[in-house]
Design a protein around this motif. Sequence first.
Motif, PDB file in Angstrom:
ATOM      1  N   ALA A  39       1.061  -1.053   0.261  1.00 30.31           N
ATOM      2  CA  ALA A  39      -0.044   0.452   0.204  1.00 30.31           C
ATOM      3  C   ALA A  39       1.054   1.119  -0.361  1.00 30.31           C
ATOM      4  CB  ALA A  39      -1.047  -0.219   0.767  1.00 30.31           C
ATOM      5  N   GLY A  40       2.243   1.390   0.636  1.00 26.40           N
ATOM      6  CA  GLY A  40       2.986   2.286   0.405  1.00 26.40           C
ATOM      7  C   GLY A  40       3.417   2.670   1.223  1.00 26.40           C
ATOM      8  N   LYS A  41       3.192   1.791   2.532  1.00 26.83           N
ATOM      9  CA  LYS A  41       3.588   2.257   4.532  1.00 26.83           C
ATOM     10  C   LYS A  41       4.604   2.221   4.497  1.00 26.83           C
ATOM     11  CE  LYS A  41       2.421  -1.338   6.993  1.00 26.83           C
ATOM     12  NZ  LYS A  41       1.964  -1.619   5.736  1.00 26.83           N
ATOM     13  N   ARG A  46      10.418   5.183   5.654  1.00 29.55           N
ATOM     14  CA  ARG A  46      11.301   5.344   5.300  1.00 29.55           C
ATOM     15  C   ARG A  46      11.845   6.873   4.869  1.00 29.55           C
ATOM     16  NH1 ARG A  46      15.004   1.225   4.644  1.00 29.55           N
ATOM     17  NH2 ARG A  46      15.871   2.502   2.530  1.00 29.55           N
ATOM     18  N   MET A  47      10.949   6.763   3.635  1.00 28.17           N
ATOM     19  CA  MET A  47      10.953   8.599   3.225  1.00 28.17           C
ATOM     20  C   MET A  47      10.991   9.260   4.092  1.00 28.17           C
ATOM     21  SD  MET A  47       9.263   8.411  -0.749  1.00 28.17           S
ATOM     22  CE  MET A  47       6.964   8.082   0.079  1.00 28.17           C
ATOM     23  N   THR A 190       1.875  -1.236  11.941  1.00 29.33           N
ATOM     24  CA  THR A 190       1.722  -2.858  12.724  1.00 29.33           C
ATOM     25  C   THR A 190       0.447  -3.096  11.186  1.00 29.33           C
ATOM     26  OG1 THR A 190       0.838  -4.296  14.290  1.00 29.33           O
ATOM     27  CG2 THR A 190      -0.321  -1.461  14.376  1.00 29.33           C
ATOM     28  N   HIS A 191       0.049  -4.668  11.611  1.00 28.96           N
ATOM     29  CA  HIS A 191      -0.849  -4.684  11.247  1.00 28.96           C
ATOM     30  C   HIS A 191      -1.799  -6.259  12.204  1.00 28.96           C
ATOM     31  CE1 HIS A 191       2.224  -5.940   7.682  1.00 28.96           C
ATOM     32  NE2 HIS A 191       0.424  -5.216   6.783  1.00 28.96           N
ATOM     33  N   ILE A 206      -3.257   3.631   4.919  1.00 27.84           N
ATOM     34  CA  ILE A 206      -2.847   4.413   3.687  1.00 27.84           C
ATOM     35  C   ILE A 206      -2.736   2.575   2.635  1.00 27.84           C
ATOM     36  CG2 ILE A 206      -0.659   3.386   4.795  1.00 27.84           C
ATOM     37  CD1 ILE A 206       0.378   5.149   2.130  1.00 27.84           C
ATOM     38  N   ASP A 207      -3.493   3.308   1.326  1.00 26.85           N
ATOM     39  CA  ASP A 207      -4.006   1.927   0.590  1.00 26.85           C
ATOM     40  C   ASP A 207      -3.587   3.167  -1.399  1.00 26.85           C
ATOM     41  OD1 ASP A 207      -4.302  -0.502  -0.245  1.00 26.85           O
ATOM     42  OD2 ASP A 207      -6.702   0.189  -0.160  1.00 26.85           O
TER      43      ASP A 207
END
Length: 300
Positions: A39-41, A46-47, A190-191, A206-207
């Motif tokens: 999803a970009g998490k 990291r950014m 977290t998941h 985020i998706d």
Amino acid sequence: MVARARGLLKRYGDATVVDGVDLDIHRGECLALLGPNGAGKTTTLRMLLGLTPPSGGTIEVLGHRVPREARAMRAYTGIVPQFDSLDPDFTVRENLLTYGSYFGLGRRTVEARIDYLLAFAELTERAGAAINALSGGMKRRLTLARALVNDPALLVLDEPTTGLDPQARQHIWERLQHLKAEGRTLLLTTHYMEEAERLADRAAVIDAGRIIACDAPRALIARHIEAHVVELRGDAAAGWPAPGLPGVVTERVGGTVLLYTNEREPLLASVRQHCGDDYIYRPANLEDVFLRLTGRQVRD
């Protein structure tokens, strides 16, 4: 404000992984960043840490422009990675001493904090133990203590309880609650939706590279999902007649039927009529919201 991102973009060739993310992290809060795989998490995280350069947008963390001033920012940031990276050649105490040197902290400065960190992680009696002699829960508590060695203004936790048994997970949660009570600022990925619901002041979902919802967990539940859930499984699910009760959202997931409603008693009366006591009732939770917003399709 501890951190702010505006219009954050990350592209790899023709693929846009993060697509215009705006995100704020307030001082003293725990913000959970939630999203399915891909999803970009992780890229967003990291950014924010200056580990992956953005393709566009602006980032400021702890008063530093990132990535240009990322090194200075990370001097005041603690990171708990998803997987332990403790040095097996050193004892518990030596791991803390060595990690402190990475921040340019003198031995005397680090030693002054070690007793507190060992007590915080409940590892005082294991200070001289080898890393391989520790349980998984002990290693995670040591990794958390290590992230505090530089007394960080921002603590970033990437899947901090992955792979832990329920007792060890509860123990980590208690330690994180303690840090929140101290006024620490936490950024959590977290998941485990229960983890986010229990720890986070706000959760950002985020998706497809975009923030699709961000609010307090209870506010997200109230806004995006019906308040009550009934689960039918096995014969009860197979025989459910789908009577079309007003205000009831029905969802079939494999061999399970999920019934969502804001009016509990009419639904329960209908379920008892058709299924007897063969059902599970529960309040709606953050996992229901997450699946409603991002779907149930498995992401690899």
